[in-house]
Design a protein around this motif. Sequence first.
Motif, short mmCIF file in Angstrom:
data_model
loop_
_atom_site.label_atom_id
_atom_site.label_comp_id
_atom_site.label_asym_id
_atom_site.label_seq_id
_atom_site.Cartn_x
_atom_site.Cartn_y
_atom_site.Cartn_z
N GLY A 169 -0.62 10.80 3.76
CA GLY A 169 -1.54 10.13 4.66
C GLY A 169 -2.72 9.45 4.00
O GLY A 169 -3.51 8.80 4.68
N SER A 170 -2.89 9.59 2.71
CA SER A 170 -4.01 8.92 2.04
C SER A 170 -3.51 7.84 1.09
O SER A 170 -2.47 7.99 0.46
N LEU A 171 -4.26 6.77 1.00
CA LEU A 171 -3.88 5.63 0.17
C LEU A 171 -4.01 6.00 -1.31
O LEU A 171 -5.06 6.41 -1.77
N LYS A 172 -2.91 5.87 -2.06
CA LYS A 172 -2.91 6.19 -3.49
C LYS A 172 -2.90 4.95 -4.37
O LYS A 172 -3.54 4.92 -5.41
N GLN A 199 0.86 -1.18 0.00
CA GLN A 199 0.00 0.00 0.00
C GLN A 199 0.90 1.23 0.00
O GLN A 199 1.76 1.37 0.85
N ILE A 200 0.67 2.12 -0.97
CA ILE A 200 1.47 3.34 -1.08
C ILE A 200 0.61 4.51 -0.62
O ILE A 200 -0.44 4.80 -1.21
N TYR A 201 1.06 5.16 0.45
CA TYR A 201 0.36 6.31 1.01
C TYR A 201 1.12 7.58 0.66
O TYR A 201 2.34 7.64 0.80
N VAL A 202 0.40 8.61 0.23
CA VAL A 202 0.98 9.91 -0.05
C VAL A 202 0.18 10.93 0.76
O VAL A 202 -1.05 11.00 0.65
N ILE A 235 6.83 -2.34 -12.47
CA ILE A 235 5.77 -1.33 -12.37
C ILE A 235 6.38 -0.12 -11.68
O ILE A 235 7.05 -0.26 -10.65
N GLU A 236 6.15 1.06 -12.21
CA GLU A 236 6.71 2.28 -11.63
C GLU A 236 5.61 3.23 -11.20
O GLU A 236 4.58 3.36 -11.86
N PHE A 237 5.86 3.91 -10.07
CA PHE A 237 4.96 4.94 -9.56
C PHE A 237 5.80 6.16 -9.23
O PHE A 237 6.85 6.04 -8.61
N GLU A 238 5.34 7.34 -9.67
CA GLU A 238 6.00 8.59 -9.29
C GLU A 238 5.08 9.35 -8.36
O GLU A 238 3.95 9.67 -8.73
N GLU A 239 5.56 9.61 -7.16
CA GLU A 239 4.76 10.31 -6.16
C GLU A 239 5.64 11.31 -5.40
O GLU A 239 6.64 10.92 -4.81
N ASN A 240 5.28 12.57 -5.41
CA ASN A 240 5.93 13.62 -4.61
C ASN A 240 7.46 13.60 -4.71
O ASN A 240 8.15 13.69 -3.71
N GLY A 241 8.01 13.44 -5.88
CA GLY A 241 9.46 13.47 -6.04
C GLY A 241 10.14 12.15 -5.77
O GLY A 241 11.36 12.10 -5.68
N THR A 242 9.38 11.08 -5.62
CA THR A 242 9.99 9.76 -5.45
C THR A 242 9.59 8.86 -6.61
O THR A 242 8.51 9.01 -7.19
N LEU A 243 10.46 7.92 -6.94
CA LEU A 243 10.15 6.90 -7.93
C LEU A 243 10.13 5.57 -7.20
O LEU A 243 11.12 5.16 -6.59
N ILE A 244 8.98 4.90 -7.25
CA ILE A 244 8.80 3.61 -6.58
C ILE A 244 8.69 2.54 -7.64
O ILE A 244 7.97 2.70 -8.62
N ILE A 245 9.43 1.44 -7.44
CA ILE A 245 9.43 0.34 -8.40
C ILE A 245 8.99 -0.94 -7.71
O ILE A 245 9.45 -1.25 -6.61
N ALA A 246 8.09 -1.66 -8.38
CA ALA A 246 7.67 -2.99 -7.92
C ALA A 246 8.01 -3.98 -9.02
O ALA A 246 7.68 -3.76 -10.18
N GLU A 247 8.68 -5.06 -8.64
CA GLU A 247 8.98 -6.14 -9.59
C GLU A 247 9.35 -7.40 -8.82
O GLU A 247 9.84 -7.34 -7.69
N LYS A 269 6.70 12.74 2.24
CA LYS A 269 5.43 12.24 2.79
C LYS A 269 4.89 11.06 2.00
O LYS A 269 3.71 10.97 1.70
N VAL A 270 5.78 10.11 1.67
CA VAL A 270 5.39 8.89 0.95
C VAL A 270 5.78 7.69 1.82
O VAL A 270 6.91 7.61 2.30
N VAL A 271 4.83 6.78 2.02
CA VAL A 271 5.06 5.59 2.85
C VAL A 271 4.59 4.36 2.09
O VAL A 271 3.52 4.37 1.49
N ILE A 272 5.40 3.30 2.14
CA ILE A 272 5.02 2.01 1.57
C ILE A 272 4.87 1.03 2.73
O ILE A 272 5.79 0.85 3.52
#
Length: 124
Positions: free
Chosen positions: A45-48, A40-43, A60-72, A107-110
């Motif tokens: 405080g809310s689930l994105k 679960q990726i929160y930005v 799979i890539e996600f860009e949120e608030n200046g971060t790049l998150i990768i799932a593989e 403010k990004v939490v996984i």
Amino acid sequence: MKEIKLIRKTDIIVICVILLAAVLLFIPGIIKRNEKPVAQIYVDGSLKHEVKLDEVTDKIEFEENGTLIIAENSKIRFETSNCKDKICVNSGWISSPAQTAACIPNKVVIVISGSQNQIDALTY
């Protein structure tokens, strides 16, 4: 002399009730073990996003608030971040339930949710 019974009917009833209660207490734990890990990726405080990690094989890539998150390959991580200290990037891959990675400045939490099938700790 009078014969003494070691086990009475009430003893058998009490033992059956205790065994039934023990079985009923373990059923939710058995059912919960079948849950698959979900990232679960929160930005702010809310689930994105929610990613079912057991279904992730391609990148799979996600860009949120200046971060790049990768799932593989059933795991997820912060690949890059524009924060100063890069603790989030250095936290590495996470894939097990109850693991968390966070980029506090952005403010990004996984969070990985699901049931934990692995041994958490051993004592001797």
